[in-house]
Design an enzyme around this catalytic site. Structure first.
Site, PDB file in Angstrom:
ATOM      1  N   ASP A 292      49.394  27.990   6.691  1.00 46.50           N
ATOM      2  CA  ASP A 292      49.746  28.762   7.868  1.00 46.50           C
ATOM      3  C   ASP A 292      49.934  30.240   7.583  1.00 46.50           C
ATOM      4  O   ASP A 292      50.447  30.632   6.534  1.00 46.50           O
ATOM      5  CB  ASP A 292      51.033  28.201   8.499  1.00 46.50           C
ATOM      6  CG  ASP A 292      50.765  26.907   9.237  1.00 46.50           C
ATOM      7  OD1 ASP A 292      49.867  26.908  10.104  1.00 46.50           O
ATOM      8  OD2 ASP A 292      51.425  25.893   8.937  1.00 46.50           O
TER       9      ASP A 292
ATOM     10  N   GLU B 127      50.433  19.463  20.618  1.00 45.25           N
ATOM     11  CA  GLU B 127      50.777  19.363  19.201  1.00 45.25           C
ATOM     12  C   GLU B 127      52.175  19.919  19.004  1.00 45.25           C
ATOM     13  O   GLU B 127      52.489  21.002  19.482  1.00 45.25           O
ATOM     14  CB  GLU B 127      49.800  20.186  18.357  1.00 45.25           C
ATOM     15  CG  GLU B 127      48.507  19.474  18.104  1.00 45.25           C
ATOM     16  CD  GLU B 127      47.607  20.266  17.183  1.00 45.25           C
ATOM     17  OE1 GLU B 127      48.108  21.137  16.431  1.00 45.25           O
ATOM     18  OE2 GLU B 127      46.396  20.028  17.235  1.00 45.25           O
TER      19      GLU B 127
END
Lengths: 409, 277
Positions: free
Chosen positions: B60, B49
């Site tokens: 996040d 990724e």
């Protein structure tokens, strides 16, 4: 979920958003999957509350006996004479409990949080007015409250930070990004993702994922509904113009929405031009931004060519935001609302004008609206009427103003 | 068959799960992140990724927030993130590459052009964190037209009534966000995974990868006991950050080697487990 049936007739501008939470191409629900079920739950709970005949009377009772509504509509005679043009009325939402319009929506949202059985509340705040209003309703209803506030704003709005703490809220300074309102909202969303099951997020403006832009607008529309009735009583007619400051745009949406279907009423939103629209230090998302997605909705944003969000700047912490509510983006594109801008300096001048001529110390946010009124009222005929939303009082801003004026307190 | 499907089919034949390490493009600079990317397959990565830096990554935690900030300060853009994929593909045509990011930089690039460039440069799939199923029609037609897999996030809050909606239009694999929370914070327990993964399998035949809170080789092994892959991000970025913090903001000569050594340790953890699937 289910599409709300048009409440105001087929051609009304007041029927938005659609079933997907869109105003034209703006709005929507751009959140991580973790939050999506919760967003749908909030929407269902809000629709159920609106349909419940007991909900509005309960909210009305709190607004009347606790917030102090209706707020007066004040004919600013001395200011009108000074400017020498249109008659200027102030919608005095700075007289609400806690000193700003923010509590109108907080009261509605806390009643919804209670209905949903939520046991904890979070909020973001810029100037601190929404944080104080949220902390206030949490104290009133006995719910723990966490407020995220940019570290820069914590420093420039110290009195409101102390108020929130007195009210029992935990204030968490946010140091990511430019440490202002945008970053506080990021952090509140991160908290919500981690605490979805027990927490209600009381958003302070007409932004965020659907249903927030609609819900906050509905709760704030009490401003415009009252103003319309009050002006009718005072003058027997509609105003020619309504003016309000815009950060996220909740006080403006609240004033404008009840007038959207009255084409004779010009509606003007005033963004913060900071150091000037042609500098990079302003918060004028509509004047200088372009559409994008942030904080759960598609709307005009200050961003660079790569889609990275740019920092806003305004002397007013409450306007210091690189986005704007999606309904404003739509009203801008269809041309129903005009969007202008006022600089830090113009707002400071208006702040002093209001204080000296009317004996009202306005917050720096509505001082931007007044700055625009001061520009255009003199050229208007004396039989014209302007209603301006005086959406907050300026006690919180005296330190910022003193510094800007070079005064040591 | 797409690269992602081919890779999962191969791993299934081998009877093991996938290790999917994450690298934030341009963190802390172009050369370091490209070296990490190029080194990962040999270190044991089965799929990779690539995080696309964004100023406001709302799902996040601090680790990836700061990585994104460093990357943007170093000059990262969507355009030069795609260029990294092109450079990677010069040496590796087998390892699937998935871009993970937020919608606004994609909108700004232009969704149609973005999907076409992704396909042209060798990207295999997209994870767009703030694009739930309800808004997916903005991207899905262009992704499909360009043969890109759209990998959906499924969270603990995604109930059975909602799963079919979320899975509709998803391809490649599904990404199970194993905690209610942001990246790099909490770790799901084995019991939580043992409940969650079979529930999702009732609704899909796609491989399932587990992310958010997978840090150690033991946790990665635990993840592939239940699912088909483990994503590790913050734990790898933390190695970079520790070096930057102790070296005046610059990576050390062996920073890349140490991150890759950790990828190898994670891969050994994953390879020690027979897949549940």
């Amino acid at each position: 979920m289910n599409a709300p049936s048009p409440r105001f007739g087929a051609n009304s501008l007041r029927n938005g958003p659609d079933a997907r939470g869109r105003f034209g191409e703006f709005g929507g629900r751009f959140v991580a999957e973790t939050l999506m079920p919760l967003i749908l739950e909030v929407e269902a709970a809000y629709n159920a509350a609106v349909a419940d005949p007991a909900f509005q009377p309960e909210l009305d009772r709190y607004l009347k006996d606790y917030v102090g509504r209706p707020s007066p509509l004040w004919f600013a005679q001395r200011l009108t004479d000074r400017l020498g043009g249109a008659k200027i009325y102030f919608k005095r939402d700075e007289l609400n409990h806690t000193g700003a319009h923010k509590i109108n929506s907080c009261m509605g949202q806390i009643l919804l949080a209670k209905r949903m059985g939520k046991t904890r509340v979070i909020a973001e705040t810029g100037a601190g007015q929404h944080g104080v209003a949220t902390a206030t309703v949490c104290a009133l209803f006995g719910l723990p409250c966490t407020v995220y506030m940019g570290a820069v704003d914590v420093a420039r709005q110290a009195p409101n930070v102390f108020r929130m703490k007195l009210l029992g809220a935990e204030v968490i300074p946010v140091t990511s990004g430019a440490s202002t309102l945008k970053d506080a909202m990021n952090e509140a969303l991160r908290d919500w993702v981690a605490n979805v099951r027990d927490t209600f997020y009381i958003i302070g403006t007409v932004a965020g994922p659907h249903p927030y832009p609609m819900m906050v607008r509905d709760f704030q529309s009490v401003i415009g509904n009252e103003a319309k009735a009050q002006l009718h009583e005072a003058e027997g007619r509609l105003p020619d113009m309504c003016v309000a400051a815009i950060g996220g745009g909740s006080n403006a949406m609240g004033l404008f929405h009840p007038f959207l279907d009255d084409p004779s009423v010009r509606l003007i939103g005033v963004e913060a031009a900071g150091h000037g629209l042609d500098t990079f230090q302003h918060a004028a998302s509509l004047s200088r931004g372009r559409p994008g997605v942030l904080h759960g909705n598609r709307t005009y944003l200050l961003q660079n060519e790569d889609g990275q969000i740019q920092e806003a700047h305004s002397i007013s912490a409450g306007l210091d935001y690189p986005g704007i509510g999606p309904e404003h983006s739509w009203l801008h594109e269809i041309g129903r609302v005009e969007y202008e801008a006022a600089t830090d300096q113009e707002a400071l001048d208006a702040f002093q004008l209001c204080t000296r001529t009317e004996g009202i110390i306005p917050a720096l946010e509505p001082a931007h609206a007044l700055a625009h009124v001061a520009k255009i009222a003199p050229a208007m005929d004396r039989d014209k009427i302007i209603v301006m939303n005086l959406c907050g009082r300026g006690d919180k801003d005296i330190f910022t103003v003193a510094e800007a004026l070079g005064v040591k307190l | 068959m797409s690269r992602i499907a081919a890779r999962f089919a191969k791993l299934k034949a081998e009877g093991r799960g996938a290790l999917m390490p994450f690298v934030e493009a341009w963190d802390p600079d172009h050369a370091t992140s490209l070296a990490l990317l190029k080194g990962m397959p040999a270190a044991g990565a089965d799929l990779i990724e690539i995080g696309c830096p964004f100023t406001d990554p709302m799902a996040d935690g601090p680790t990836i927030q700061l990585a994104g900030r460093r990357a943007l300060d170093a000059g990262a853009s969507m355009k030069n993130t795609l260029a990294m994929v092109r450079d990677f593909r010069a040496d590796d045509t087998d390892t699937p590459i998935i871009l993970m990011g937020y919608l606004n930089p994609i909108l700004s690039y232009g969704v149609e052009r973005f999907c076409a460039d992704c396909a042209g440069f060798g990207v295999d799939g997209l994870i767009i964190v703030d694009l739930p199923s309800e808004e997916a029609d903005l991207v899905l037609p262009h992704a499909t037209a360009n043969g890109l897999d759209i990998i959906r996030l499924i969270a603990p809050t995604t109930d059975d009534a909602r799963l079919p909606l979320v899975l509709n239009g998803s391809s490649g694999f599904v990404y199970y966000v194993s905690i209610t929370g942001i990246t790099g914070t909490r770790t799901a327990s084995g019991d939580e995974l043992a409940d969650a993964i079979p529930r999702i399998r009732r609704f899909t035949d796609l491989p399932i990868a587990i992310g958010f809170g997978v840090r150690t080789a033991a946790q990665a092994a635990g993840a592939v006991t239940h699912a088909d892959g483990a994503v590790v991000a913050s734990a790898l970025i933390d190695i970079v950050k520790a070096d930057l913090d102790s070296n005046g903001g610059k990576p050390k000569p062996d920073t890349v080697a140490r991150v890759l050594a950790q990828v190898t340790a994670l891969a050994e953890g994953v390879r020690g487990v027979r897949s549940a699937a």
